[in-house]
Enzyme design. Structure first.
Site, PDB file in Angstrom:
ATOM      1  N   PHE B   8     -29.619 -10.097 -45.883  1.00  0.00           N
ATOM      2  CA  PHE B   8     -30.284 -11.297 -46.389  1.00  0.00           C
ATOM      3  C   PHE B   8     -30.403 -12.487 -45.470  1.00  0.00           C
ATOM      4  O   PHE B   8     -29.429 -13.527 -45.179  1.00  0.00           O
ATOM      5  CB  PHE B   8     -29.506 -11.407 -46.977  1.00  0.00           C
ATOM      6  CG  PHE B   8     -29.579 -13.183 -48.414  1.00  0.00           C
ATOM      7  CD1 PHE B   8     -28.862 -14.166 -48.363  1.00  0.00           C
ATOM      8  CD2 PHE B   8     -30.945 -13.126 -49.040  1.00  0.00           C
ATOM      9  CE1 PHE B   8     -28.426 -15.068 -48.663  1.00  0.00           C
ATOM     10  CE2 PHE B   8     -31.234 -13.434 -50.008  1.00  0.00           C
ATOM     11  CZ  PHE B   8     -30.050 -15.051 -50.040  1.00  0.00           C
ATOM     12  N   THR B  96     -34.113  -6.042 -43.031  1.00  0.00           N
ATOM     13  CA  THR B  96     -32.928  -5.920 -42.343  1.00  0.00           C
ATOM     14  C   THR B  96     -33.677  -6.179 -40.937  1.00  0.00           C
ATOM     15  O   THR B  96     -34.884  -5.895 -40.785  1.00  0.00           O
ATOM     16  CB  THR B  96     -31.738  -4.106 -42.488  1.00  0.00           C
ATOM     17  OG1 THR B  96     -32.851  -3.564 -42.283  1.00  0.00           O
ATOM     18  CG2 THR B  96     -30.946  -4.803 -43.959  1.00  0.00           C
ATOM     19  N   LYS B 125     -39.152  -2.120 -38.463  1.00  0.00           N
ATOM     20  CA  LYS B 125     -39.710  -1.562 -37.700  1.00  0.00           C
ATOM     21  C   LYS B 125     -39.375  -0.439 -37.322  1.00  0.00           C
ATOM     22  O   LYS B 125     -39.961   0.994 -36.725  1.00  0.00           O
ATOM     23  CB  LYS B 125     -40.388  -2.137 -36.365  1.00  0.00           C
ATOM     24  CG  LYS B 125     -40.839  -3.267 -36.854  1.00  0.00           C
ATOM     25  CD  LYS B 125     -41.554  -4.084 -35.969  1.00  0.00           C
ATOM     26  CE  LYS B 125     -40.314  -4.872 -34.555  1.00  0.00           C
ATOM     27  NZ  LYS B 125     -40.208  -6.262 -35.573  1.00  0.00           N
ATOM     28  N   GLY B 154     -46.266 -10.637 -38.441  1.00  0.00           N
ATOM     29  CA  GLY B 154     -45.391 -12.027 -38.954  1.00  0.00           C
ATOM     30  C   GLY B 154     -45.854 -11.633 -40.648  1.00  0.00           C
ATOM     31  O   GLY B 154     -46.791 -11.396 -41.151  1.00  0.00           O
ATOM     32  N   GLY B 207     -35.011 -20.344 -29.334  1.00  0.00           N
ATOM     33  CA  GLY B 207     -34.521 -19.012 -29.324  1.00  0.00           C
ATOM     34  C   GLY B 207     -35.579 -18.016 -29.633  1.00  0.00           C
ATOM     35  O   GLY B 207     -36.604 -17.817 -31.028  1.00  0.00           O
ATOM     36  N   LYS B 225     -44.589  -1.912 -33.062  1.00  0.00           N
ATOM     37  CA  LYS B 225     -45.670  -1.965 -33.759  1.00  0.00           C
ATOM     38  C   LYS B 225     -47.266  -1.604 -33.731  1.00  0.00           C
ATOM     39  O   LYS B 225     -47.837  -1.515 -34.344  1.00  0.00           O
ATOM     40  CB  LYS B 225     -45.981  -3.877 -33.558  1.00  0.00           C
ATOM     41  CG  LYS B 225     -44.685  -4.490 -33.985  1.00  0.00           C
ATOM     42  CD  LYS B 225     -44.920  -5.759 -33.378  1.00  0.00           C
ATOM     43  CE  LYS B 225     -43.327  -6.732 -34.179  1.00  0.00           C
ATOM     44  NZ  LYS B 225     -43.579  -8.256 -33.062  1.00  0.00           N
ATOM     45  N   GLY B 317     -40.987 -14.743 -37.071  1.00  0.00           N
ATOM     46  CA  GLY B 317     -40.868 -16.027 -38.591  1.00  0.00           C
ATOM     47  C   GLY B 317     -40.205 -15.433 -39.609  1.00  0.00           C
ATOM     48  O   GLY B 317     -41.284 -14.865 -40.178  1.00  0.00           O
TER      49      GLY B 317
END
Lengths: 459, 340
Positions: B8, B96, B125, B154, B207, B225, B317
């Site tokens: 979360f 997570t 991943k 994303g 960020g 990836k 994001g």
């Protein structure tokens, strides 16, 4: 080198033999890293099967006798290794399990597997103890603890191969890197829910090759009480020779024809990854054994081995109605498949008026009954003939591939001894030719072929 | 459809919000009525057969640090894998954060979902990079769906595009930029003439990079990836150890200047060739589609018949990744049949 060493039932039949095998492991550990796989003590799996069945039948005398036998052997072995109570907890678990099956009065495939699992669980503890006596630090792991996971086909469980390979590598690689020598119980595994399963055909050999694949072993050594694979059964051909090196394909083919080779299912993980498998004898460990690798040693002989499958029956289905009628063969094969009949060999002549099948001797009558009711009633076939006294002779060798004239030589050699060939099949792999003869002519045919096709090759 | 959400954080919360915002449209267009029957975070969990309220969950998380603080339905101290196994959810969303070095706990959670017959949407991943063939096998064995669109790119449909192209054509090779952090750094070094260290600092400030940026900078994130792309779409079974990886740590500004002189730029490229999988800084023509700015990602495919195809978009994001998760949920919903 990274090695997986598997020890078969006779090699670990008692404490003395277990110690001998532990010494073999210790010897190797001087230069290599070793994962050990053990089978149950010789004969114990049969005892356990008897336990399972006697329990379900509430046959107390038989049940107690087999439990006592198991208890006695393992207690003796434990005592000789300095720890008589080593296997008491497991033995008590087994006693309780038998009690439970008795109370329910039913043996399910799942509970049968639970019973059978005790053999390897006990032998792995004994082996770990023997290693300890040799000063070797090790842990005993069940198949499940090593990471081997299967589906839920109890009795013949199929490994979830990708998951198992991943989990086994995660479990064993760090242990090996830390200098340990894990001992893994062969033959047993568990479902994803943690229920014990046995992996069926191939057994502990299969465990060994899966572990080998997972840790990317350099070699897998299968230890038993035979020197390796022979060019023929020495009881039939006194001059039979040890085969120093054969290919995976040849090993599979030989296994099909009854050689004390590994089950093809067990060979597969090694063959796919080209990990050589060495068959050795714990009673003559200095022998080279037989190496099964990508390529056999090509040189010389036309054939590698001559094999005989004695216990066969031949069924021939004939009838003019079969000619030109598509689907007849399918019908026949389907009928037999439905009754779980294993077909050893199929032969059909171009005229299509007959189809011959070789099946295991003990399935013969059932096969005949099935075919008669499926085919004769409906007029698909005219006759179902049975010949109970036949044998399959097989000539195996990768040199035969692409070599013209081999079939001619085979049948000429056999004809010279006046042996009649009843049916013939050649696998499309071209590395074996098999044919059917009368049972009493089998040994003679094998000897003739051995002399003709294998003689004159230097050791 | 009963959904259990694991994780979360930024992504998990974005998923909860998105499901709420799109509620009526999901029902109208897909007959899908998602219900969050459980949410698990690092400190606890909340469960309700009637579905949890997204706003309440977010408030509990933001004010008290865990969804366990939610009134009536929250609890802590339970092992996530056991919560998953015991839940009556039909689908588990594993959102997570990726911890490449220890994929174990996430893997256990996925196994718990599969063996209790739950479909899985995963954007973590870690397990995908080290045990993809095993997860594929386990989902098939349990006859459940397994999707991971948001793990690469994303919200940008990188995996879906590759999947589509493969259906009618053949992918000869793949060159892609899959990590926004390193692309940003290289772009700054090129556009602003900054050194690696200065560019990295700026990325952290904005960020775009973690305080410990090594997973990005050393090429590990890109490599994971690449492994997911190769396994999941290109049918090339492989794991992280099969990729040869070189990141951009300490890349000298000189190399970028040299490149510029020849009309090239330096990019951290993930490459699938006929025989190799690699991640490394490579020179790329300045007018190539791969020359994307800031922290964007780019997938470049070379097709046998179709030629060059590329896809450019944001690579990360929370809200963006949540849209990819929703795509997977909808796909799973359709594939299992709306009758459930």
């Amino acid at each position: 080198m990274k090695l997986v060493m598997k020890f078969g039932g006779t090699s670990v039949a008692d404490a003395e033999r277990i110690r001998r095998c532990a010494q073999l492991v210790k010897e190797r550990l001087k230069t290599d890293r070793v994962v050990t796989v053990v089978s149950a003590l010789d004969g114990i799996t049969e005892d356990l099967l008897a336990v399972a069945e006697a329990a379900a039948a509430a046959n107390d005398p038989v049940l107690d006798a087999h439990l006592a036998q198991i208890r006695k052997r393992h207690q003796k072995a434990g005592a000789e290794l300095g720890e008589p109570e080593l296997l008491r907890p497991l033995q008590e678990q087994l006693d309780r399990l038998a009690l439970g099956i008795s109370a329910v009065g039913e043996l399910t495939p799942r509970s049968r597997d639970a019973v059978l699992s005790f053999g390897e669980r006990m032998s792995s503890l004994l082996f770990r103890k023997a290693l300890e006596l040799e000063g070797v630090k090790s842990k005993a792991l069940t198949g499940q603890e090593a990471g081997l996971v299967t589906d839920e086909t109890y009795g013949e469980a199929e490994p979830l191969m990708e998951l198992s390979l991943y989990q086994i590598a995660e479990k064993l690689k760090p242990a090996l890197e830390a200098g340990e020598a894990p001992v893994v119980a062969g033959f047993i595994a568990a479902t994803q829910h943690g229920v014990v399963t046995t992996i069926g055909r191939g057994g502990s050999d299969f465990t060994a090759t899966i572990l080998g694949a997972a840790i990317k072993a350099d070699e897998i050594w299968i230890w038993s009480d035979v020197d390796g694979l022979m060019s023929a059964d020495p009881k039939i051909v006194p001059g039979a020779r040890l085969l120093p090196r054969i290919s995976f394909a040849e090993a599979v083919e030989m296994g099909q024809f009854g050689a004390k080779s590994m089950h093809p299912r067990a060979l597969e993980p090694a063959a796919e990854r080209k990990i050589p498998v060495r068959m050795k004898n714990t009673f003559k460990p200095e022998g080279e054994g037989t190496l099964i690798a990508q390529e056999g040693d090509g040189a010389g002989a036309v054939a590698r081995a001559i094999l005989l499958v004695k216990d066969c029956g031949l069924i021939t289905v004939t009838g003019a109605a079969m000619i030109g009628r598509p689907g007849t063969a399918a019908r026949i094969l389907q009928t037999l498949a439905e009754r779980n009949i294993n077909i050893r060999m199929i032969s059909q002549s171009v005229s299509e008026a007959g189809l011959s099948l070789a099946v295991a001797g003990k399935q013969l009558q059932r096969a005949r009954g099935a075919l008669e009711s499926a085919l004769l009633r409906t007029g698909v076939a005219r006759h179902v003939q049975v010949d109970e006294e036949v044998a399959i002779v097989a000539v195996v060798g990768s040199n035969m591939r692409g070599m013209p004239g081999v079939a001619a030589r085979v049948f000429a050699a056999v004809a010279k001894k006046n042996v009649n060939v009843i049916a013939i099949a050649q696998g499309s792999s071209e590395i074996s030719i098999s044919f059917i003869v009368k049972r009493e002519a089998g040994a003679e045919a094998v000897r003739a072929l051995h002399e003709n096709l294998l003689a004159g090759v230097s050791e | 459809m009963r959904i259990l959400l694991v994780g979360f954080g930024v992504v998990g919360r974005a998923v909860a919000k998105l499901l709420e915002e799109r509620r009526s449209e999901l029902y109208r267009n897909h007959g899908l009525m998602p219900s969050l029957v459980g949410v698990v975070d690092s400190k606890g969990a909340a469960e309700s057969a009637r579905g949890l309220d997204a706003a309440a969950l977010i408030e509990a998380k933001e004010k008290k640090g865990t969804v366990a603080a939610i009134a009536d339905h929250g609890f802590s101290g339970a092992d996530p894998a056991r919560i998953i196994a015991g839940s009556d959810a039909q689908l588990v969303i594993e959102a997570t954060p990726t911890v490449v070095r220890s994929p174990g706990p996430a893997l256990e959670r996925l196994k718990a979902a599969f063996r209790t017959g739950k479909h899985v949407v995963c954007v973590n991943k870690g397990p995908l990079a080290v045990a993809f063939p095993a997860l594929q096998e386990l989902s098939r064995h349990n006859r459940v769906e397994f999707r991971f669109s948001g793990a690469v790119g994303g919200g940008t449909p990188v995996l879906s595009l590759a999947q589509e192209c493969i259906r009618g054509d053949e992918v000869l090779s793949v060159r892609a930029i899959l990590n926004g952090t390193t692309n940003f750094i290289l772009w700054r070094m090129d556009k602003q003439g900054e050194d690696f260290d200065a560019a990295l600092k700026e990325a952290i400030r904005l960020g775009y990079a973690e305080a410990d940026p090594s997973a990005d900078v050393d090429g590990v994130d890109t490599a994971t990836k690449l492994v997911i792309l190769a396994n999941g779409v290109l049918g090339r079974p492989c794991t992280l150890s099969d990729v040869s990886v070189r990141g951009i740590r300490g890349l000298p500004r000189k190399r970028i200047e040299e490149a510029r002189k020849s009309g090239l730029v330096v990019k951290l490229i993930a490459e699938v060739g006929p025989d190799a999988l690699r991640v490394e800084p490579q020179e790329v023509p300045a007018d190539s589609p791969l020359n994307v700015p800031a922290n964007l990602n780019c997938l470049g495919l070379k097709l046998r018949t179709g030629g060059d195809v590329s896809l450019v978009g944001r690579g990360a994001g929370g809200p963006e990744t949540a849209t990819a998760i929703l795509r997977d949920v909808i796909d799973i919903w359709h594939s299992i049949g709306s009758s459930r």
